[in-house]
Every structure is written in C-alpha cells, then in structure tokens.
Enzyme design. Structure first.
Site, PDB file in Angstrom:
ATOM      1  N   HIS B  81     -16.832  -4.245  25.255  1.00  0.00           N
ATOM      2  CA  HIS B  81     -17.440  -5.543  25.583  1.00  0.00           C
ATOM      3  C   HIS B  81     -17.052  -5.941  27.006  1.00  0.00           C
ATOM      4  O   HIS B  81     -17.902  -6.310  27.819  1.00  0.00           O
ATOM      5  CB  HIS B  81     -16.996  -6.604  24.576  1.00  0.00           C
ATOM      6  CG  HIS B  81     -17.290  -8.015  25.002  1.00  0.00           C
ATOM      7  ND1 HIS B  81     -18.561  -8.530  25.026  1.00  0.00           N
ATOM      8  CD2 HIS B  81     -16.476  -9.014  25.440  1.00  0.00           C
ATOM      9  CE1 HIS B  81     -18.520  -9.787  25.447  1.00  0.00           C
ATOM     10  NE2 HIS B  81     -17.266 -10.104  25.717  1.00  0.00           N
ATOM     11  N   ASP B 110     -37.326  -5.642  54.431  1.00  0.00           N
ATOM     12  CA  ASP B 110     -36.763  -4.974  53.254  1.00  0.00           C
ATOM     13  C   ASP B 110     -35.261  -4.899  53.463  1.00  0.00           C
ATOM     14  O   ASP B 110     -34.741  -5.421  54.447  1.00  0.00           O
ATOM     15  CB  ASP B 110     -37.356  -3.557  53.101  1.00  0.00           C
ATOM     16  CG  ASP B 110     -37.291  -3.069  51.649  1.00  0.00           C
ATOM     17  OD1 ASP B 110     -36.196  -3.157  51.045  1.00  0.00           O
ATOM     18  OD2 ASP B 110     -38.313  -2.609  51.121  1.00  0.00           O
ATOM     19  N   TRP B 146     -10.242  -3.599  28.586  1.00  0.00           N
ATOM     20  CA  TRP B 146     -11.037  -3.302  29.786  1.00  0.00           C
ATOM     21  C   TRP B 146     -10.141  -3.075  30.988  1.00  0.00           C
ATOM     22  O   TRP B 146     -10.543  -2.464  31.976  1.00  0.00           O
ATOM     23  CB  TRP B 146     -12.055  -4.412  30.076  1.00  0.00           C
ATOM     24  CG  TRP B 146     -11.530  -5.563  30.881  1.00  0.00           C
ATOM     25  CD1 TRP B 146     -10.848  -6.632  30.403  1.00  0.00           C
ATOM     26  CD2 TRP B 146     -11.643  -5.758  32.298  1.00  0.00           C
ATOM     27  NE1 TRP B 146     -10.514  -7.480  31.428  1.00  0.00           N
ATOM     28  CE2 TRP B 146     -10.996  -6.973  32.606  1.00  0.00           C
ATOM     29  CE3 TRP B 146     -12.226  -5.026  33.345  1.00  0.00           C
ATOM     30  CZ2 TRP B 146     -10.909  -7.472  33.907  1.00  0.00           C
ATOM     31  CZ3 TRP B 146     -12.125  -5.536  34.639  1.00  0.00           C
ATOM     32  CH2 TRP B 146     -11.484  -6.743  34.909  1.00  0.00           C
ATOM     33  N   SER B 173     -21.963   2.969  43.265  1.00  0.00           N
ATOM     34  CA  SER B 173     -23.185   2.181  43.347  1.00  0.00           C
ATOM     35  C   SER B 173     -22.919   0.835  44.015  1.00  0.00           C
ATOM     36  O   SER B 173     -23.664   0.399  44.894  1.00  0.00           O
ATOM     37  CB  SER B 173     -23.741   1.995  41.933  1.00  0.00           C
ATOM     38  OG  SER B 173     -24.567   0.873  41.870  1.00  0.00           O
ATOM     39  N   SER B 174     -21.814   0.187  43.602  1.00  0.00           N
ATOM     40  CA  SER B 174     -21.495  -1.123  44.186  1.00  0.00           C
ATOM     41  C   SER B 174     -21.216  -1.012  45.677  1.00  0.00           C
ATOM     42  O   SER B 174     -21.610  -1.885  46.460  1.00  0.00           O
ATOM     43  CB  SER B 174     -20.244  -1.710  43.526  1.00  0.00           C
ATOM     44  OG  SER B 174     -20.530  -2.122  42.240  1.00  0.00           O
ATOM     45  N   HIS B 257      -8.218  -8.919  40.889  1.00  0.00           N
ATOM     46  CA  HIS B 257      -8.374 -10.320  41.242  1.00  0.00           C
ATOM     47  C   HIS B 257      -9.520 -10.587  42.215  1.00  0.00           C
ATOM     48  O   HIS B 257     -10.339 -11.452  41.946  1.00  0.00           O
ATOM     49  CB  HIS B 257      -7.093 -11.023  41.640  1.00  0.00           C
ATOM     50  CG  HIS B 257      -7.287 -12.492  41.414  1.00  0.00           C
ATOM     51  ND1 HIS B 257      -7.234 -13.055  40.168  1.00  0.00           N
ATOM     52  CD2 HIS B 257      -7.711 -13.462  42.238  1.00  0.00           C
ATOM     53  CE1 HIS B 257      -7.594 -14.318  40.244  1.00  0.00           C
ATOM     54  NE2 HIS B 257      -7.877 -14.602  41.486  1.00  0.00           N
ATOM     55  N   GLU B 259     -12.028  -8.909  42.290  1.00  0.00           N
ATOM     56  CA  GLU B 259     -13.186  -8.671  41.429  1.00  0.00           C
ATOM     57  C   GLU B 259     -13.676  -9.963  40.768  1.00  0.00           C
ATOM     58  O   GLU B 259     -14.880 -10.187  40.659  1.00  0.00           O
ATOM     59  CB  GLU B 259     -12.814  -7.633  40.360  1.00  0.00           C
ATOM     60  CG  GLU B 259     -13.799  -7.492  39.210  1.00  0.00           C
ATOM     61  CD  GLU B 259     -15.108  -6.828  39.604  1.00  0.00           C
ATOM     62  OE1 GLU B 259     -15.176  -6.269  40.713  1.00  0.00           O
ATOM     63  OE2 GLU B 259     -16.054  -6.878  38.808  1.00  0.00           O
ATOM     64  N   TYR B 261     -13.604 -12.860  41.962  1.00  0.00           N
ATOM     65  CA  TYR B 261     -14.357 -13.636  42.957  1.00  0.00           C
ATOM     66  C   TYR B 261     -15.661 -12.944  43.311  1.00  0.00           C
ATOM     67  O   TYR B 261     -16.645 -13.604  43.654  1.00  0.00           O
ATOM     68  CB  TYR B 261     -13.492 -13.926  44.185  1.00  0.00           C
ATOM     69  CG  TYR B 261     -12.341 -14.815  43.787  1.00  0.00           C
ATOM     70  CD1 TYR B 261     -12.581 -16.148  43.468  1.00  0.00           C
ATOM     71  CD2 TYR B 261     -11.072 -14.318  43.634  1.00  0.00           C
ATOM     72  CE1 TYR B 261     -11.566 -16.967  43.026  1.00  0.00           C
ATOM     73  CE2 TYR B 261     -10.041 -15.130  43.188  1.00  0.00           C
ATOM     74  CZ  TYR B 261     -10.285 -16.448  42.883  1.00  0.00           C
ATOM     75  OH  TYR B 261      -9.287 -17.240  42.418  1.00  0.00           O
ATOM     76  N   SER B 272     -25.488 -23.498  45.365  1.00  0.00           N
ATOM     77  CA  SER B 272     -25.663 -24.199  46.639  1.00  0.00           C
ATOM     78  C   SER B 272     -27.113 -24.211  47.105  1.00  0.00           C
ATOM     79  O   SER B 272     -27.479 -24.990  47.986  1.00  0.00           O
ATOM     80  CB  SER B 272     -24.797 -23.540  47.729  1.00  0.00           C
ATOM     81  OG  SER B 272     -23.452 -23.559  47.352  1.00  0.00           O
ATOM     82  N   HIS B 306      -0.356 -12.705  39.618  1.00  0.00           N
ATOM     83  CA  HIS B 306      -0.302 -13.771  38.609  1.00  0.00           C
ATOM     84  C   HIS B 306      -0.841 -13.297  37.259  1.00  0.00           C
ATOM     85  O   HIS B 306      -0.709 -13.999  36.271  1.00  0.00           O
ATOM     86  CB  HIS B 306      -1.009 -15.054  39.089  1.00  0.00           C
ATOM     87  CG  HIS B 306      -2.489 -14.927  39.253  1.00  0.00           C
ATOM     88  ND1 HIS B 306      -3.182 -15.519  40.271  1.00  0.00           N
ATOM     89  CD2 HIS B 306      -3.423 -14.290  38.512  1.00  0.00           C
ATOM     90  CE1 HIS B 306      -4.462 -15.235  40.160  1.00  0.00           C
ATOM     91  NE2 HIS B 306      -4.637 -14.510  39.110  1.00  0.00           N
ATOM     92  N   HIS B 307      -1.446 -12.107  37.236  1.00  0.00           N
ATOM     93  CA  HIS B 307      -1.842 -11.527  35.949  1.00  0.00           C
ATOM     94  C   HIS B 307      -0.657 -10.844  35.284  1.00  0.00           C
ATOM     95  O   HIS B 307      -0.801 -10.299  34.195  1.00  0.00           O
ATOM     96  CB  HIS B 307      -2.954 -10.495  36.154  1.00  0.00           C
ATOM     97  CG  HIS B 307      -4.218 -11.078  36.712  1.00  0.00           C
ATOM     98  ND1 HIS B 307      -5.236 -11.529  35.922  1.00  0.00           N
ATOM     99  CD2 HIS B 307      -4.613 -11.304  37.992  1.00  0.00           C
ATOM    100  CE1 HIS B 307      -6.218 -11.998  36.686  1.00  0.00           C
ATOM    101  NE2 HIS B 307      -5.858 -11.873  37.938  1.00  0.00           N
ATOM    102  N   THR B 332     -11.671 -24.088  46.371  1.00  0.00           N
ATOM    103  CA  THR B 332     -12.586 -24.226  45.232  1.00  0.00           C
ATOM    104  C   THR B 332     -12.918 -25.697  45.022  1.00  0.00           C
ATOM    105  O   THR B 332     -14.073 -26.061  44.771  1.00  0.00           O
ATOM    106  CB  THR B 332     -11.966 -23.621  43.961  1.00  0.00           C
ATOM    107  OG1 THR B 332     -11.427 -22.349  44.301  1.00  0.00           O
ATOM    108  CG2 THR B 332     -13.002 -23.456  42.884  1.00  0.00           C
ATOM    109  N   LYS B 335     -15.519 -26.934  47.375  1.00  0.00           N
ATOM    110  CA  LYS B 335     -16.891 -26.607  46.966  1.00  0.00           C
ATOM    111  C   LYS B 335     -17.413 -27.609  45.951  1.00  0.00           C
ATOM    112  O   LYS B 335     -18.541 -28.106  46.071  1.00  0.00           O
ATOM    113  CB  LYS B 335     -16.934 -25.200  46.375  1.00  0.00           C
ATOM    114  CG  LYS B 335     -16.805 -24.139  47.432  1.00  0.00           C
ATOM    115  CD  LYS B 335     -16.955 -22.767  46.830  1.00  0.00           C
ATOM    116  CE  LYS B 335     -17.237 -21.766  47.911  1.00  0.00           C
ATOM    117  NZ  LYS B 335     -18.577 -21.901  48.466  1.00  0.00           N
ATOM    118  N   ARG B 454      -4.565 -12.388  21.999  1.00  0.00           N
ATOM    119  CA  ARG B 454      -5.900 -11.832  22.108  1.00  0.00           C
ATOM    120  C   ARG B 454      -5.902 -10.380  21.639  1.00  0.00           C
ATOM    121  O   ARG B 454      -4.856  -9.781  21.437  1.00  0.00           O
ATOM    122  CB  ARG B 454      -6.398 -11.927  23.549  1.00  0.00           C
ATOM    123  CG  ARG B 454      -5.563 -11.141  24.514  1.00  0.00           C
ATOM    124  CD  ARG B 454      -5.864 -11.463  25.960  1.00  0.00           C
ATOM    125  NE  ARG B 454      -7.080 -10.826  26.419  1.00  0.00           N
ATOM    126  CZ  ARG B 454      -7.301 -10.468  27.685  1.00  0.00           C
ATOM    127  NH1 ARG B 454      -6.391 -10.699  28.605  1.00  0.00           N
ATOM    128  NH2 ARG B 454      -8.434  -9.909  28.036  1.00  0.00           N
TER     129      ARG B 454
END
Lengths: 400, 539
Positions: B81, B110, B146, B173-174, B257, B259, B261, B272, B306-307, B332, B335, B454
């Site tokens: 998942h 293009d 994951w 690809s990314s 991390h 990632e 963002y 926006s 922090h993870h 943040t 924004k 979890r």
C-alpha cells in the site's frame, strides 16, 4: 403510512417485513458487537477503552511528556482557531454572491515579515520547552538497576546485569492462548495480546536503566505509561531509563516492524515495592539454582520428552504450531525429514544456527539441556516415533 | 483508450497530419498532453490498486482478532500500500500535471525532451508490473514496510529483489521527468515570461524537480546496498557481518524527508493557482511564496533524523533535528497565511476546485500541526510508530497532495477535455471525501495517543471501537473515489457534459486560459507575445 392504506395488501405486509428486518439487523448488530464490546474493560497500566489521550503517567518523564503535549495542543488549537476564524469569516462575508467587490492588495512587506518572525519565535519557544526533557531522557547515568532487553523474533529476553537481582535472566513470551484466540478471531479478556508468561519485574522508585539490543531484526521496547520507547537494534546496544513512581502493572508492545508476529510480542512491566521486589529476587535466584542443569547428565527418553514439551510450548509452538504442522511458509516438524533423520547433528545444527536467512532463527541462547530436550521431543512426538535420544552432551559437542 | 480520448476536433486545429494514430499515438507519444494524460490515468489506476490494499487492511482491522488474512499477508498489504501510493500514485500524478500544465503555463510548444518524456512514462509500466506482480512470487510481496528497513529486508523472498528493481526504474523515470521539467522551465519560457512572473505551479515543480534529482539517487544507493547485502555477501546494513542497520535509516530518510516535500510542493502550486481564481484577487505575497517554497526545500535536507528519534541518537543530535524540524513550520505557515490573505476581501465563489483548495488548506493544516507536535523529540518518542504518525502523514498526503490534485482535475479538467464537469457531482465527491476522510483518519490520533502501534494485524480490544469507525470511514472514502471515476472522470473523458468555454473561470489568469478548450494537440508552436504581467497573449 399503513394506517392510511389498510386495505392495501402490500401496506399490511410492510410493517411486518419492516419489523422483521429491524429485528434481524438488531440481532446481527448485537452478534457482531457482543464478542468484545460487552466483554472489555480498561486495563490499568495498559490501554483504556476508547482512550483519547496519553496514558496516565507513571514516571516523571511520562508526566513531562504529557505536560508538553497539553501545552502544544493548547498553542496549536489557539493558532488554528485564530487563522481559520479569519478564513471562515472571510469565506462568509467576502462572497461574490453577497455582492462583495474584490480588493486590490497583493503584498505587504510589514505583514509578511511579522508572520515570519512571530512563528519563528513561537517555534523556538516550543523547542526550548522540550529541551530540558530531551536532556533528562538521555541521562541514563547512576542507575540503580540495569537490565538488558533483547528483542527476538518474537519475544523479549531480559538479563539483570547490575543491581539487586543481578544474574536473573528469563524470556518473556506472549501467552499462547492469546495467539490462538487471535487466529481464531475470538479475542477475549482485558489483557488480550498483552498477557505474557514472565513479566519484567522492577522495584518502585528506583532508576532502572534498560539496555536494548536485538538478536535478529530491529524491535522497539515501549511502555507508554513509563514514557519509554527505545529501538532494539541487532549488533548495537542502546539505552533508556525510567523510574516508576507507583507500583502496578504497565503494558506496552513492540513498536518497530519485525516480521510476521510483530503484533504478538508485548511488554509487561510489573513494578513492586522494595520488600516484594527483594522477595521476588530471592525466589528467582533460588529457582535458578534449582533449575540449573548439569549438561553432562544422562537423561531418560520420557523425562527428556516431558521437559522438551515445555520448551516447545514456550519457544517453538508460536510458528510451528502446537500440532507441529507449521503454517504457510513455516515448515512442518511432524514428519519432517530433518527431524526423522538418524543423523541427529543435522537438526542440532539447524537449531543452533538457524536457516533460511533467519526465517528459522538461531536458538543458541537456550541451554544445552533445553535444546536436547526439545529436539528429543520433536523426534518422539506426533507421528514422529524415532526413539532417538539427544543428550545435552551432544549439543555441547555441536556448539564447539 | 484511444477511442475514448481521441479528440473529434483535433484535425481542425492540427496542421500536422504526420503524427501517429491508434495505439501508436500512445506508445510512441511525444506530445506533452498525451503523455500527461497517460501519467494521470496510470496514477489513478495505481491509486485504485493501493486503495484496494488499504481497504483489505481496514477490513482485517475492522474487529480485533484475525478474520481475513494472516499477519504475514497483512504486512505485505501495508508494505505494498505504501510503496504503490508513494511511487505509483502520488509522484506520477504530479508529473502528469506538470506535463500537461507547464508548457501551457509558460507558453512553450512542448516539453524540452519529448522522447525522454516518452521513456520516463513507459518505464513506469514494467516497474508497476514488477511491483504489483511481486504478490504472485514465492513467499509473496515484500513485507518489511514501505521504508524497507534492514535487516528485515534480508529475510524477504525474491519479491524483495523485483521490488528493488521496480523502485530503481521508478527512480530513473522520476529523474528523467525532473531533468525534462527543469530544462523546460529554464529554457523554454515564452519571451517576457520571466522567472518571477511564472505561475507558482511552475515554480513549485522547478524546486521539486531539483529535490528529486538530489535524492532519488540516494534512495537508489540505499536499495542497491540492500540488494548486494542480500545476494553478494556485502554487509552494509547486515549486523551479522558488522554492518549498521541504523545507517540504512539515515540514508533512507535523507531521501525520505525531501520525498515528502516532493509529494506536497506541487500541491502548493495547484492551490496557489486555484485560490486567487475563485477569490478574484491576485495571489498575496507571490515573492514570499517562492522564497517559502525554496526554504522548505532547503530545510528538508537537514531534518531527516526526526524519523529516527527512537533509534537512540545523542542529545545534540536530537536537539539539532528537533529545532531544525520545527523551523519548517515557519515557511509553511507563511504559505497558509498567504492563502488566507489572498481570500481576505476577495470576491469569493465556491465552485468545486475552490472547495478542494479550501478543504486542502483546512485539513492540511491539521496535519501540519500534528507534524509540529511530532517534531518535539520527547513527544515523538512517545508517539513514534503509533497510529498518531499514521494519522499525521495521511492528513498531509491524502488531505494534502490528493485533495490538491482533485482540485487540479476539476480546475484544469475543462481545459484538458473541453467539457465541464457536473458541479453537483463535484460537490458530492468533495463533501463525501472530506467527511469520510476525517472519519477515517481523525480517530487514528486517539489510537496513537493511546499507544496502538502501527503495522499491527491485531490489537488489544480496548482499541476496537475506534478501529471499527476508521474502517467504516475508509470504505466510504474508497467508494467516493470510485464515484469520482465513474461519474466525473469517465463522462469528461467521453466528452459528455456542457461544452467548456475558453476560460470557464471568471477570475482565472494565465496563458492556459488564452487557449481554446479543449487545448489543441499543438499549442504555442511559435512563441507567443505576452503582455507586461505575462498572463495574456497579445499577438
């Protein structure tokens, strides 16, 4: 509706049908709900029914954490209400449908600096509040009692390394009946999945340092009421500490994904008064002295099988199942070639070293007698009737 | 697919009759709009696959005790998942938006590298097949979460290897997609479209693309080391050979991390665009929005640990990562304040895109606040690996990224397809999703505070009622997305609905609204001449 249309057949039938459906639904709902909804109470030191906040703290650190959380919640809720109060006011008043004409501004250096600087000050203030706790939580010096907690797939091992009770060691495994209830989908009891055979016993009001490590993969030792969570990392030692300020039972569970039985390796800490703790230590040391096995003793088949049955139930039955048939990727023992093999060294090697990349872990932490007993048991139980006897001395030889 | 998507009006606008038709149009696609469409359909498919897995998880957790799957299968579901939603749904969907919108918004013909664009999409198909196909390999799909923490990954079956290769492909690809976006934005803007006049969506994607190029190779390194630990006797992370499992976590989160963002910055860009349109007022603080986005991106590189507060970091490490993490709240917050200030004294109306944008701001902010609470190291140690964390990141990834994308689909969908969606159906989709989302994820905060870990297939009975509620919400949320596909997306793809005008939104500004709806196959073939604000074509 049916009073108006009593002559209508459908109208007459409808209330009957409706009440039948309602009754069926009620019974269905009740039968779905009863297995646990009526049966469960809050577990002191563990989760409460529908608990919505942190556990009632049982240590100064846990109390600090709870205080920090409350303060953070208050600050966040106040900011939230302020910001969204403005937004929702604007959404209600500044609508095109009310004929509101859009203003033209789109920047303001002063405002923008203000709402950068003020949040900056707020978050630094928040950090400052937490700093003292961070430092306190890491200070594991001057402990009265040091206990090593080793994570195994899937149980905890406790070694009392230093302080009153030094030398005591035991494994703490989920009560087998809990695992059976889980599999059957019929949970019961307030301590469902939290009941272990041997809880960790510690004295109240003493600084207890927990040194964590692991045997296979990463686990995490957590007891929320004591404000403790520390990963147990194979190949490394880490530590944390707590000082329980009341006696009682406190519960936690493994908090780092460690494989299929991750949900089935709970932590139960029993906090005793000093007197009770001293008694427990005395009893435990006596028990250990009595149970100390002489690895050179030659055993009879039936007594070794009887001993092996206990070892099997405590260590092996979780995966290989009590009937020895295994489950899914776990291999069966009943009728297995390696168990039936006349060359007993093969099975001894599997137990000492593990196999399949640790899917079958190494059991070298068990004593020679325990290993000999459990191997003899598997060779002479279920349909396995080899009559083979593995003596502790065979295991001693294989360890070399 | 092509029968559904072929535009009847294409030939009217198209002077180029050489382009391929039928399946060749898609397999050999070099047109940014076709590739964008394929990205969006691919990611929606993966959203459904990941969603089915989520519902399987919720079905199992509906009651305590094991009812449907064994714990091993359960771990496979949670792992897949996560992987599918992150790498298959959210990331490609944003690339789809970028493909469609960036050339239209900057007045380019293009994307810069049209053939690389084709490759970066088509790499996703084998990657997805390998990832999803891992369920059918011996031993089942990977079950290590994951995050693929070592040394648990060393115990996985061959599906771990196929998933590693799948992630390699998706990473490649990314990176190609990012190079394409950076070069397009930097080199192909129409004359007069200066960087500081560019729509914010292009800005957020430009910054995101740099983040991707910086961190995808780091992830590739981590999983390659896992691969060699598994098969070639190395011991990077294997403690049995002297490796360090915590080193894996450092490398993973140095990717992980930024990632998160990567998955939220383009959402900021979409919001926006929507908020000023429906407030009929220019975006407040454009410049500070750009700086805030850049600050978030830079800060994202110094907060990864922090993870890992519970791995046992030294005091100084904990303090550094705690303070650095809390600083992210500042840009943040800027924004959020800017969006609210944009709405303030506007002339607002609440069509479906605006509902999603406001819903995003409201619910994402809850996720932001729980992030701030989790940034406090002592509280994090209490809540790490509990459902509180699950609630937090679903508030920012579902209510954040996904809600913004739904807003984007309703906002730009008329431009893509040439027909308007049904406003009633859009509102049903929004309110249904918002309500079910909160029923699903809000109670998870309570479960986490109460200490429910979890990735648990079964749980103590005290957690039963909230879990049942969460499962009910989860199924409701799932059904709302099926509704969205059947009653909003399909009709638009079949051109059923009111014909969309060139600019369906009274307050919308930007070059995409200077084009007819649907946008013709080729647009801005010669660079347009722009007015001073670079929002209108004047010749």
């Amino acid at each position: 509706m049916n009073t108006k249309r009593t002559n209508n057949m459908a109208g007459q039938r409808r209330p009957v049908t409706a009440s039948r459906i309602a009754r069926t639904l009620l019974v269905l709902g009740a039968s779905m709900a009863t297995p646990w909804a009526l049966a469960v109470n809050s577990l002191p030191g563990g989760p409460a029914v529908n608990q919505i906040d942190l556990h009632p703290p049982a240590s100064a650190i846990a109390a600090d954490i709870q205080w920090l959380h409350v303060v953070m919640m208050v600050i966040c809720v106040v900011i939230f209400i302020a910001v969204f109060g403005v937004m929702f006011y604007s959404m209600l008043k500044h609508r095109k449908s009310l004929g509101y004409k859009a203003a033209n501004f789109h920047e303001s250096v002063g405002v923008e600096i203000a709402w950068t600087v003020v949040p900056f000050i707020i978050v630094i203030g928040m950090g400052a509040m937490a700093t003292r706790s961070v430092v306190a939580m890491k200070d594991t010096s001057n402990a009265d009692l040091t206990i090593k907690a080793t994570g195994y797939q899937w149980k905890w091992g406790y070694d009392y390394l230093k302080g009153e009770g030094e030398g005591i060691k035991f494994l703490s495994t989920l009560d087998l009946a809990q695992r059976e209830m889980s599999n059957a989908g019929k949970p019961q009891g307030d301590n469902y999945l939290l009941k272990v055979d041997n809880p960790l016993v510690v004295p109240v009001d003493r600084k207890v340092r927990i040194v964590t490590t692991a045997n296979d993969v990463i686990h995490a030792w957590m007891v929320p009421a004591l404000g403790v969570k520390q990963d147990a990392i194979p190949g490394f030692v880490r530590d944390t500490w707590f000082r329980a300020d009341k006696t009682g039972d406190f519960y936690g569970q493994c908090a780092e994904l460690c494989g299929k039985e991750h949900a089935y390796m709970p932590i139960h800490v029993k906090v005793l008064s000093h007197g009770d703790y001293a008694k427990w230590v005395e009893g435990k040391l006596k028990e250990a002295a009595a149970a100390a096995d002489d690895p050179s003793k030659q055993w009879q088949l039936d007594e070794l099988v009887a001993r092996g049955e206990k070892v099997y139930a405590a260590n092996c039955a979780v995966c290989h199942r009590p009937d020895g048939k295994g489950a899914g990727p776990i291999k069966p023992l009943d009728g297995a070639a390696v168990v039936l093999d006349a060359e007993k060294a093969k099975q001894i090697a599997v137990l000492l070293n593990g196999q399949n990349n640790g899917a079958m872990p190494s059991w070298k932490q068990l004593s020679d007698t325990e290993l000999a007993a459990v191997i003899t048991y598997t060779k002479n139980h279920w349909s396995n009737k080899t009559g083979q006897l593995v003596q502790p001395s065979d295991v001693v030889a294989a360890r070399k | 697919m092509s029968a559904v998507l072929d535009r009847p009006g294409d030939h009217l606008h198209d002077h180029d009759h050489g382009h391929p038709h039928g399946w060749r149009r898609w397999l050999f696609a070099t047109n940014h709009k076709d590739i964008g469409t394929m990205y969006l359909l691919f990611s929606f498919t993966m959203l459904m696959v990941g969603g089915v897995l989520a519902l399987a998880i919720r079905a199992e957790l509906f009651q305590p005790g094991l009812q449907f799957v064994n714990p091993e299968m359960f771990n496979q579901f949670t792992t897949m998942h996560g992987l599918i939603m992150v790498f298959g749904a959210i990331m490609p969907a944003f690339v789809g938006f970028a493909n469609w919108m960036i050339p239209l918004q900057i007045g380019a013909a293009d994307m810069a590298f049209a053939r690389m664009n084709n490759l970066s999409f088509w790499l996703l198909i084998p990657a997805a097949l390998m990832l999803v196909g891992s369920f059918f390999m011996p031993g089942g799909a990977p079950a290590a979460g994951w995050t693929l923490y070592a040394p648990l990954t060393l115990q996985m079956g061959p599906s771990m290897d196929s998933s590693i290769f799948a992630i390699h492909l998706m990473g490649a690809s990314s990176i190609m997609g990012s190079i394409n976006i950076i070069v397009t934005v930097l080199n192909m803007r129409a004359p007069g479209m200066t960087l500081m006049k560019m729509p914010l969506f292009c800005w957020t994607w430009l910054i995101t693309a740099y983040l991707l190029i910086a961190v995808m190779p780091v992830l590739a390194g981590a999983i390659t080391m896992t691969l060699t630990d598994r098969h070639f006797g190395t011991s990077f992370f294997n403690p049995a050979g002297g490796g360090d499992p915590v080193m894996y976590q450092h490398i993973f989160w140095f990717f992980g991390h930024p990632e998160v963002y990567i998955m939220i910055l383009p959402a900021f860009g979409i919001v926006s665009a929507i908020v000023p349109t429906f407030a009929r007022k220019r975006l407040f603080g454009y410049t500070s929005m750009v700086y805030a986005t850049a600050s978030i991106a830079i800060l994202s590189f110094i907060v990864w640990a922090h993870h890992m507060f519970t791995t046992g970091m030294p005091v100084t490490g904990q303090l550094f990562f705690m303070y650095a993490t809390m600083l992210i709240a500042v840009p943040t917050g800027v924004k959020i304040f800017n969006w609210v200030a944009t709405m303030w004294r506007g002339s607002m109306s609440f069509e479906t895109p605006m509902l999603w944008a406001v819903g995003f701001i409201f619910v994402f902010t809850i996720g932001g606040f729980t992030g701030l609470i989790l940034a406090m190291a002592p509280i994090d140690i209490q809540l790490q690996d509990t459902y509180y964390v699950v609630a937090h990141f679903h508030y920012v990834l579902v209510a954040g990224s996904l809600f913004a994308m739904f807003g984007g689909v309703y906002y730009w969908g008329p431009k893509w397809t040439g027909v308007m969606y049904s406003e009633t159906r859009g509102k049903i989709h929004f309110w249904g999703s918002l309500i079910f989302f909160n029923i699903t994820f809000f109670p998870m905060h309570f479960l986490g505070l109460a200490g429910m870990p979890r990735r648990y297939a079964d749980y103590p009975m005290q957690f039963a009622d909230f879990n049942m509620l969460v499962s009910i919400g989860g199924f409701g949320f799932g059904f709302m997305q099926v509704y969205f596909f059947l009653f909003v997306v399909l009709p638009m793809m079949r051109r059923q609905g009111e014909k969309a005008p060139q600019n369906p939104w009274e307050g919308a500004e930007g070059l995409e609204w200077e084009l007819p709806s649907p946008a013709p196959w080729h647009t801005f073939e010669s660079p347009p001449k722009l007015d001073a604000s670079a929002t209108r074509v004047i010749g």
